[in-house]
Design a protein around this motif. Structure first.
Motif, PDB file in Angstrom:
ATOM      1  N   SER A  96       0.839  -1.205   0.000  1.00 50.31           N
ATOM      2  CA  SER A  96       0.000   0.000   0.000  1.00 50.31           C
ATOM      3  C   SER A  96       0.869   1.247   0.000  1.00 50.31           C
ATOM      4  N   ALA A  97       1.906   1.246   0.845  1.00 52.03           N
ATOM      5  CA  ALA A  97       2.806   2.401   0.914  1.00 52.03           C
ATOM      6  C   ALA A  97       3.528   2.605  -0.408  1.00 52.03           C
ATOM      7  N   ARG A  98       3.902   1.496  -1.051  1.00 52.45           N
ATOM      8  CA  ARG A  98       4.575   1.586  -2.342  1.00 52.45           C
ATOM      9  C   ARG A  98       3.673   2.248  -3.385  1.00 52.45           C
ATOM     10  N   THR A  99       2.415   1.854  -3.395  1.00 51.52           N
ATOM     11  CA  THR A  99       1.476   2.392  -4.375  1.00 51.52           C
ATOM     12  C   THR A  99       1.115   3.844  -4.092  1.00 51.52           C
ATOM     13  N   ILE A 100       0.868   4.152  -2.812  1.00 51.92           N
ATOM     14  CA  ILE A 100       0.429   5.499  -2.449  1.00 51.92           C
ATOM     15  C   ILE A 100       1.593   6.484  -2.504  1.00 51.92           C
ATOM     16  N   GLY A 101       2.800   5.998  -2.210  1.00 54.45           N
ATOM     17  CA  GLY A 101       3.980   6.834  -2.352  1.00 54.45           C
ATOM     18  C   GLY A 101       4.188   7.841  -1.238  1.00 54.45           C
ATOM     19  N   VAL A 102       4.057   7.386   0.018  1.00 53.81           N
ATOM     20  CA  VAL A 102       4.287   8.273   1.161  1.00 53.81           C
ATOM     21  C   VAL A 102       5.356   7.657   2.068  1.00 53.81           C
ATOM     22  N   PRO A 103       6.078   8.482   2.854  1.00 58.78           N
ATOM     23  CA  PRO A 103       7.036   7.939   3.810  1.00 58.78           C
ATOM     24  C   PRO A 103       6.343   6.951   4.754  1.00 58.78           C
ATOM     25  N   TYR A 104       6.980   5.834   4.994  1.00 61.24           N
ATOM     26  CA  TYR A 104       6.287   4.688   5.604  1.00 61.24           C
ATOM     27  C   TYR A 104       7.076   4.111   6.770  1.00 61.24           C
ATOM     28  N   ILE A 105       6.388   3.901   7.883  1.00 62.82           N
ATOM     29  CA  ILE A 105       6.956   3.198   9.033  1.00 62.82           C
ATOM     30  C   ILE A 105       6.071   1.985   9.298  1.00 62.82           C
ATOM     31  N   GLY A 106       6.617   0.795   9.078  1.00 60.66           N
ATOM     32  CA  GLY A 106       5.855  -0.434   9.261  1.00 60.66           C
ATOM     33  C   GLY A 106       5.818  -0.870  10.711  1.00 60.66           C
ATOM     34  N   LEU A 107       4.659  -1.339  11.138  1.00 58.75           N
ATOM     35  CA  LEU A 107       4.459  -1.769  12.526  1.00 58.75           C
ATOM     36  C   LEU A 107       3.893  -3.179  12.548  1.00 58.75           C
ATOM     37  N   PHE A 108       4.200  -3.919  13.606  1.00 57.54           N
ATOM     38  CA  PHE A 108       3.539  -5.204  13.790  1.00 57.54           C
ATOM     39  C   PHE A 108       3.265  -5.436  15.268  1.00 57.54           C
ATOM     40  N   GLY A 109       1.987  -5.478  15.601  1.00 58.69           N
ATOM     41  CA  GLY A 109       1.591  -5.800  16.962  1.00 58.69           C
ATOM     42  C   GLY A 109       0.365  -6.677  16.960  1.00 58.69           C
ATOM     43  N   ALA A 110       0.088  -7.312  15.807  1.00 60.50           N
ATOM     44  CA  ALA A 110      -1.127  -8.128  15.658  1.00 60.50           C
ATOM     45  C   ALA A 110      -2.337  -7.269  16.012  1.00 60.50           C
ATOM     46  N   CYS A 111      -3.135  -7.685  16.990  1.00 60.07           N
ATOM     47  CA  CYS A 111      -4.370  -6.960  17.304  1.00 60.07           C
ATOM     48  C   CYS A 111      -4.112  -5.539  17.802  1.00 60.07           C
ATOM     49  N   SER A 112      -2.931  -5.287  18.321  1.00 62.23           N
ATOM     50  CA  SER A 112      -2.640  -3.962  18.882  1.00 62.23           C
ATOM     51  C   SER A 112      -2.117  -2.976  17.847  1.00 62.23           C
ATOM     52  N   THR A 113      -1.979  -3.386  16.592  1.00 66.55           N
ATOM     53  CA  THR A 113      -1.337  -2.525  15.607  1.00 66.55           C
ATOM     54  C   THR A 113      -2.092  -1.212  15.396  1.00 66.55           C
ATOM     55  N   MET A 114      -3.420  -1.232  15.457  1.00 70.40           N
ATOM     56  CA  MET A 114      -4.160   0.021  15.266  1.00 70.40           C
ATOM     57  C   MET A 114      -3.842   0.997  16.384  1.00 70.40           C
ATOM     58  N   ALA A 115      -3.803   0.498  17.625  1.00 72.30           N
ATOM     59  CA  ALA A 115      -3.445   1.361  18.743  1.00 72.30           C
ATOM     60  C   ALA A 115      -2.000   1.830  18.625  1.00 72.30           C
ATOM     61  N   GLU A 116      -1.112   0.935  18.223  1.00 74.43           N
ATOM     62  CA  GLU A 116       0.295   1.313  18.051  1.00 74.43           C
ATOM     63  C   GLU A 116       0.448   2.421  17.010  1.00 74.43           C
TER      64      GLU A 116
END
Length: 239
Positions: A96-116
């Motif tokens: 998604s970040a590649r297509t949209i073309g914005v600076p990107y910080i990837g996160l992984f927290g499973a269910c908590s990722t939205m809060a993170e």
């Protein structure tokens, strides 16, 4: 001045504001109690693709794009995208970040990722590191089952306590505006492990950390449950 109170709670003094949002969910989620609150409910969770993984990527990209549009912005206005998902190398978010073309910080927290993503995005805005950020996450039941448990083709029996990963994507755009919902604070939880080893009951494994985080938030802020209109949490299983 230190922007935190107590042991675990961050205070956002410059009040990051929710200025855009969008969500897409699958058919099952659309039939649930919150169905009317989602922006888009799919009739088919393949979403016109030939794999669930491609459908997940398509859903997340559209969700982020529409959230940015709902804020009255364009992709070029977004200073950072904080996003994550459940697939290997968080590929839905990365694609998604590649297509949209914005600076990107990837996160992984499973269910908590939205809060993170909201915590990190709020820190970004509060600290003056950008004007607008997008905070997103998503998952797809069918790709998650293949990833973490059993491919659907096996027809594995499911006990009532078994987790059911959502087919859904959400994105919130944060900025600074005089009116709107603000992110006031964030309490970061600890890892709490009570040794629950039933792979079909993740709810029991999650519950101790949930309770400890709520207790920490109330202790740090010197508040009580009655100070809130809603305290919302949950887990992946019926029980």
């Amino acid at each position: 001045m230190l922007n935190r109170i107590g042991k675990q709670t961050i205070i956002f003094r410059n009040k990051p504001t929710v200025i855009g949002r969008y969500s897409i969910v699958g058919p099952k989620e659309g039939k649930g109690n919150f169905g009317k609150y989602f922006h888009k409910v799919l009739e088919d969770d393949l979403y016109g693709e030939n794999s669930y993984e491609k459908a997940e990527c398509k859903m997340l990209k559209e969700t982020i794009t529409e959230a940015i549009f709902s804020a009255g912005l364009q992709s070029k206005d977004i200073d950072a995208l904080f996003a994550g998902d459940l697939m290997n190398q968080i590929i839905s978010s990365s694609f998604s970040a590649r297509t949209i073309g914005v600076p990107y910080i990837g996160l992984f927290g499973a269910c908590s990722t939205m809060a993170e993503s909201l915590i990190m995005g709020s820190c970004f805005i509060d600290g003056g590191f950008g004007r607008y950020v997008a905070c997103a996450t998503g998952s797809h039941f069918s790709s998650a089952e293949k990833q973490f448990r059993y491919p659907l083709e096996l027809g594995t029996q499911r006990p009532p306590s078994s987790q059911w990963t959502v087919t859904g994507m959400g994105c919130t755009v944060l900025g600074k505006r005089d009116t709107g919902i603000v992110v006031e604070s964030a309490t970061i939880g600890n890892v709490i492990d009570w040794g629950v080893n039933d792979v079909n009951n993740m709810g029991a494994a999650m519950a101790p950390a949930c309770v400890e985080t709520l207790k920490a938030h109330l202790s740090d802020t010197k508040r009580k449950p009655s100070d809130y209109d809603l305290i919302i949490t949950g887990d992946l299983g019926k029980l």
